[in-house]
Design a protein around this motif. Sequence first.
Motif, short mmCIF file in Angstrom:
data_model
loop_
_atom_site.label_atom_id
_atom_site.label_comp_id
_atom_site.label_asym_id
_atom_site.label_seq_id
_atom_site.Cartn_x
_atom_site.Cartn_y
_atom_site.Cartn_z
N ALA A 101 0.82 -1.21 0.00
CA ALA A 101 0.00 0.00 0.00
C ALA A 101 0.86 1.27 0.00
O ALA A 101 0.33 2.37 0.09
N GLY A 102 2.18 1.11 -0.09
CA GLY A 102 3.06 2.27 -0.10
C GLY A 102 3.47 2.75 1.27
O GLY A 102 4.16 3.76 1.40
N ARG A 103 3.07 2.04 2.30
CA ARG A 103 3.39 2.43 3.68
C ARG A 103 4.79 1.94 4.03
O ARG A 103 5.17 0.83 3.72
N ARG A 104 5.56 2.77 4.69
CA ARG A 104 6.89 2.38 5.17
C ARG A 104 6.73 1.66 6.50
O ARG A 104 6.01 2.12 7.38
N VAL A 105 7.41 0.55 6.63
CA VAL A 105 7.38 -0.22 7.86
C VAL A 105 8.73 -0.05 8.54
O VAL A 105 9.77 -0.21 7.89
N PRO A 106 8.77 0.31 9.82
CA PRO A 106 10.05 0.48 10.50
C PRO A 106 10.92 -0.78 10.39
O PRO A 106 10.41 -1.90 10.40
N GLN A 107 12.21 -0.54 10.28
CA GLN A 107 13.15 -1.65 10.10
C GLN A 107 14.16 -1.66 11.25
O GLN A 107 14.67 -0.62 11.64
N LEU A 108 14.45 -2.85 11.74
CA LEU A 108 15.38 -3.05 12.84
C LEU A 108 16.48 -4.00 12.40
O LEU A 108 16.19 -5.12 11.98
N ALA A 109 17.74 -3.56 12.45
CA ALA A 109 18.88 -4.41 12.10
C ALA A 109 19.50 -4.94 13.39
O ALA A 109 20.10 -4.20 14.16
N LEU A 110 19.33 -6.24 13.63
CA LEU A 110 19.76 -6.84 14.90
C LEU A 110 21.26 -6.85 15.11
O LEU A 110 21.73 -6.87 16.25
N GLU A 111 22.05 -6.83 14.04
CA GLU A 111 23.50 -6.91 14.20
C GLU A 111 24.04 -5.80 15.10
O GLU A 111 25.08 -5.96 15.72
#
Length: 166
Positions: A117-127
């Motif tokens: 739908a064009g929505r940005r989803v927060p991203q988490l980089a575990l490293e």
Amino acid sequence: VGEPGAERYVRAPRDVGEKLVRCLWFDQFFDPDSLATEAGRKVQVLSPGYWPEGAGPDSSTAEIRFENEGPVRGDVAIHLLASDYARHGHAGDPAYDNLILHVVFSNDLATPCLEAAGRRVPQLALEHHLTEDLTEVVAALDLDLPRAVMPGNAGPCCAALRRRGR
């Protein structure tokens, strides 16, 4: 499924696979006090959700709280690299419309990805948030432990029973 401001473009080590990243998320091998999205928003994991069977997101009914917001409940997609979300074809899949977070080991994208739908989803980089050296974490994890119906953070009783072989 990334956020603007993500300035680190790295690749995961060869010995890290997607199953390991799922285990890092469900067993919570990360420092909860340092946890922040790639855009710098603090995030608290209230529940990592459940490891579902079959197609669709990798975690269902997770509950998280972003800095200065109330708790949100939804799905989490988990990948080795941020680019795997698009590579796996999730952006056009309605099964991923309830994502609240994209968890990756490494962010390899220069630009954010968007869901259908064009929505940005927060991203988490575990490293960036592991509690111990990756080699020690891998040695502590039982990658073959069934997690299909077990909540991620099972608690001290479950861990004690596992140590006793039950």
